[in-house]
Motif scaffolding. Structure first.
Motif, PDB file in Angstrom:
ATOM      1  N   SER A  59     -26.004   0.945 -36.498  1.00  0.00           N
ATOM      2  CA  SER A  59     -24.886   1.643 -37.125  1.00  0.00           C
ATOM      3  C   SER A  59     -23.576   0.930 -36.815  1.00  0.00           C
ATOM      4  O   SER A  59     -23.439   0.251 -35.795  1.00  0.00           O
ATOM      5  CB  SER A  59     -24.827   3.099 -36.667  1.00  0.00           C
ATOM      6  OG  SER A  59     -24.593   3.169 -35.289  1.00  0.00           O
ATOM      7  N   LEU A  60     -22.646   1.091 -37.712  1.00  0.00           N
ATOM      8  CA  LEU A  60     -21.312   0.538 -37.555  1.00  0.00           C
ATOM      9  C   LEU A  60     -20.405   1.653 -37.063  1.00  0.00           C
ATOM     10  O   LEU A  60     -20.346   2.725 -37.665  1.00  0.00           O
ATOM     11  CB  LEU A  60     -20.805  -0.010 -38.890  1.00  0.00           C
ATOM     12  CG  LEU A  60     -19.410  -0.613 -38.886  1.00  0.00           C
ATOM     13  CD1 LEU A  60     -19.373  -1.865 -38.012  1.00  0.00           C
ATOM     14  CD2 LEU A  60     -18.973  -0.938 -40.301  1.00  0.00           C
ATOM     15  N   ILE A  61     -19.731   1.402 -35.972  1.00  0.00           N
ATOM     16  CA  ILE A  61     -18.826   2.394 -35.392  1.00  0.00           C
ATOM     17  C   ILE A  61     -17.398   1.887 -35.569  1.00  0.00           C
ATOM     18  O   ILE A  61     -17.095   0.743 -35.215  1.00  0.00           O
ATOM     19  CB  ILE A  61     -19.119   2.602 -33.894  1.00  0.00           C
ATOM     20  CG1 ILE A  61     -20.551   3.097 -33.706  1.00  0.00           C
ATOM     21  CG2 ILE A  61     -18.109   3.555 -33.267  1.00  0.00           C
ATOM     22  CD1 ILE A  61     -21.055   2.993 -32.289  1.00  0.00           C
ATOM     23  N   ILE A  62     -16.548   2.716 -36.135  1.00  0.00           N
ATOM     24  CA  ILE A  62     -15.125   2.402 -36.198  1.00  0.00           C
ATOM     25  C   ILE A  62     -14.527   2.991 -34.922  1.00  0.00           C
ATOM     26  O   ILE A  62     -14.263   4.182 -34.832  1.00  0.00           O
ATOM     27  CB  ILE A  62     -14.451   2.985 -37.460  1.00  0.00           C
ATOM     28  CG1 ILE A  62     -15.196   2.551 -38.725  1.00  0.00           C
ATOM     29  CG2 ILE A  62     -12.975   2.572 -37.502  1.00  0.00           C
ATOM     30  CD1 ILE A  62     -15.328   1.067 -38.917  1.00  0.00           C
ATOM     31  N   LYS A  63     -14.366   2.136 -33.931  1.00  0.00           N
ATOM     32  CA  LYS A  63     -13.947   2.573 -32.597  1.00  0.00           C
ATOM     33  C   LYS A  63     -12.486   3.016 -32.574  1.00  0.00           C
ATOM     34  O   LYS A  63     -12.144   4.008 -31.940  1.00  0.00           O
ATOM     35  CB  LYS A  63     -14.177   1.425 -31.609  1.00  0.00           C
ATOM     36  CG  LYS A  63     -13.875   1.763 -30.184  1.00  0.00           C
ATOM     37  CD  LYS A  63     -14.236   0.597 -29.281  1.00  0.00           C
ATOM     38  CE  LYS A  63     -13.857   0.893 -27.841  1.00  0.00           C
ATOM     39  NZ  LYS A  63     -14.159  -0.241 -26.971  1.00  0.00           N
ATOM     40  N   ASN A  64     -11.628   2.250 -33.235  1.00  0.00           N
ATOM     41  CA  ASN A  64     -10.193   2.569 -33.271  1.00  0.00           C
ATOM     42  C   ASN A  64      -9.616   2.221 -34.631  1.00  0.00           C
ATOM     43  O   ASN A  64     -10.130   1.339 -35.331  1.00  0.00           O
ATOM     44  CB  ASN A  64      -9.429   1.777 -32.201  1.00  0.00           C
ATOM     45  CG  ASN A  64      -9.709   2.266 -30.812  1.00  0.00           C
ATOM     46  OD1 ASN A  64      -9.495   3.429 -30.500  1.00  0.00           O
ATOM     47  ND2 ASN A  64     -10.212   1.382 -29.966  1.00  0.00           N
ATOM     48  N   TRP A  65      -8.531   2.892 -34.957  1.00  0.00           N
ATOM     49  CA  TRP A  65      -7.829   2.667 -36.219  1.00  0.00           C
ATOM     50  C   TRP A  65      -6.340   2.816 -35.965  1.00  0.00           C
ATOM     51  O   TRP A  65      -5.907   3.784 -35.338  1.00  0.00           O
ATOM     52  CB  TRP A  65      -8.282   3.701 -37.245  1.00  0.00           C
ATOM     53  CG  TRP A  65      -7.730   3.493 -38.615  1.00  0.00           C
ATOM     54  CD1 TRP A  65      -6.504   3.884 -39.071  1.00  0.00           C
ATOM     55  CD2 TRP A  65      -8.370   2.854 -39.710  1.00  0.00           C
ATOM     56  NE1 TRP A  65      -6.348   3.525 -40.378  1.00  0.00           N
ATOM     57  CE2 TRP A  65      -7.483   2.888 -40.798  1.00  0.00           C
ATOM     58  CE3 TRP A  65      -9.616   2.251 -39.872  1.00  0.00           C
ATOM     59  CZ2 TRP A  65      -7.798   2.350 -42.035  1.00  0.00           C
ATOM     60  CZ3 TRP A  65      -9.931   1.712 -41.105  1.00  0.00           C
ATOM     61  CH2 TRP A  65      -9.029   1.765 -42.171  1.00  0.00           C
ATOM     62  N   TRP A  66      -5.551   1.865 -36.469  1.00  0.00           N
ATOM     63  CA  TRP A  66      -4.100   1.920 -36.334  1.00  0.00           C
ATOM     64  C   TRP A  66      -3.473   1.695 -37.700  1.00  0.00           C
ATOM     65  O   TRP A  66      -3.699   0.657 -38.322  1.00  0.00           O
ATOM     66  CB  TRP A  66      -3.587   0.824 -35.398  1.00  0.00           C
ATOM     67  CG  TRP A  66      -4.125   0.885 -34.017  1.00  0.00           C
ATOM     68  CD1 TRP A  66      -3.582   1.547 -32.951  1.00  0.00           C
ATOM     69  CD2 TRP A  66      -5.304   0.237 -33.515  1.00  0.00           C
ATOM     70  NE1 TRP A  66      -4.353   1.355 -31.833  1.00  0.00           N
ATOM     71  CE2 TRP A  66      -5.418   0.554 -32.151  1.00  0.00           C
ATOM     72  CE3 TRP A  66      -6.282  -0.579 -34.094  1.00  0.00           C
ATOM     73  CZ2 TRP A  66      -6.454   0.089 -31.355  1.00  0.00           C
ATOM     74  CZ3 TRP A  66      -7.319  -1.036 -33.311  1.00  0.00           C
ATOM     75  CH2 TRP A  66      -7.394  -0.708 -31.956  1.00  0.00           C
ATOM     76  N   TRP A  67      -2.683   2.652 -38.167  1.00  0.00           N
ATOM     77  CA  TRP A  67      -1.927   2.477 -39.407  1.00  0.00           C
ATOM     78  C   TRP A  67      -0.687   1.650 -39.103  1.00  0.00           C
ATOM     79  O   TRP A  67      -0.066   1.814 -38.054  1.00  0.00           O
ATOM     80  CB  TRP A  67      -1.487   3.824 -39.976  1.00  0.00           C
ATOM     81  CG  TRP A  67      -2.610   4.645 -40.507  1.00  0.00           C
ATOM     82  CD1 TRP A  67      -3.170   5.737 -39.915  1.00  0.00           C
ATOM     83  CD2 TRP A  67      -3.319   4.446 -41.731  1.00  0.00           C
ATOM     84  NE1 TRP A  67      -4.189   6.224 -40.698  1.00  0.00           N
ATOM     85  CE2 TRP A  67      -4.299   5.454 -41.818  1.00  0.00           C
ATOM     86  CE3 TRP A  67      -3.225   3.514 -42.761  1.00  0.00           C
ATOM     87  CZ2 TRP A  67      -5.174   5.555 -42.898  1.00  0.00           C
ATOM     88  CZ3 TRP A  67      -4.090   3.610 -43.826  1.00  0.00           C
ATOM     89  CH2 TRP A  67      -5.053   4.620 -43.891  1.00  0.00           C
ATOM     90  N   GLU A  68      -0.310   0.792 -40.017  1.00  0.00           N
ATOM     91  CA  GLU A  68       0.944   0.062 -39.878  1.00  0.00           C
ATOM     92  C   GLU A  68       2.102   1.014 -40.180  1.00  0.00           C
ATOM     93  O   GLU A  68       1.943   2.002 -40.900  1.00  0.00           O
ATOM     94  CB  GLU A  68       0.979  -1.142 -40.832  1.00  0.00           C
ATOM     95  CG  GLU A  68      -0.012  -2.231 -40.473  1.00  0.00           C
ATOM     96  CD  GLU A  68       0.208  -2.819 -39.091  1.00  0.00           C
ATOM     97  OE1 GLU A  68       1.333  -3.266 -38.792  1.00  0.00           O
ATOM     98  OE2 GLU A  68      -0.748  -2.827 -38.301  1.00  0.00           O
ATOM     99  N   SER A  69       3.239   0.706 -39.651  1.00  0.00           N
ATOM    100  CA  SER A  69       4.422   1.541 -39.805  1.00  0.00           C
ATOM    101  C   SER A  69       4.795   1.706 -41.279  1.00  0.00           C
ATOM    102  O   SER A  69       4.758   0.743 -42.050  1.00  0.00           O
ATOM    103  CB  SER A  69       5.581   0.892 -39.045  1.00  0.00           C
ATOM    104  OG  SER A  69       6.747   1.639 -39.201  1.00  0.00           O
TER     105      SER A  69
END
Length: 104
Positions: A59-69
């Motif tokens: 499985s693919l885990i999206i560990k972290n996500w950051w939106w740009e300003s």
């Protein structure tokens, strides 16, 4: 990492986006994460994410996500990002994807 991202100065000039591949930095010196990839949407980098392939569970885990300003997430953007994550999952050969849906 995509060859396009190797020229950080060019990426900064074209997209006003700063990117560093932090794989070789000690964890405490990383701004984002171990293997963080940028998300290009249209003509703008809108986010960064840290994928992890769990080979044991395929499985693919999206560990972290950051939106740009300054990014305003729309329903259309959300749908297209979900489709692109599905394509990325297929690219990695994973059979499932785990992500916190609140990121979309």
């Amino acid at each position: 990492m995509d060859n396009m991202l190797w020229d950080r100065k060019l990426i900064k000039e074209l997209f006003d986006f700063e990117y560093r591949w932090e794989v070789y930095k000690p964890a405490e010196q990383r701004q984002y994460g171990y293997y963080v990839l940028p998300i290009l949407y249209g003509s703008r980098f809108i986010a960064r994410f840290e994928p992890v392939l769990d080979k044991e569970n395929n499985s693919l885990i999206i560990k972290n996500w950051w939106w740009e300003s300054g990014i305003k997430v729309t329903a259309k953007m959300r749908n297209e990002l979900q489709l692109s994550m599905k394509r990325f999952m297929d690219f990695t050969g994973a059979q499932s994807i785990y992500q916190d849906l609140s990121i979309f």
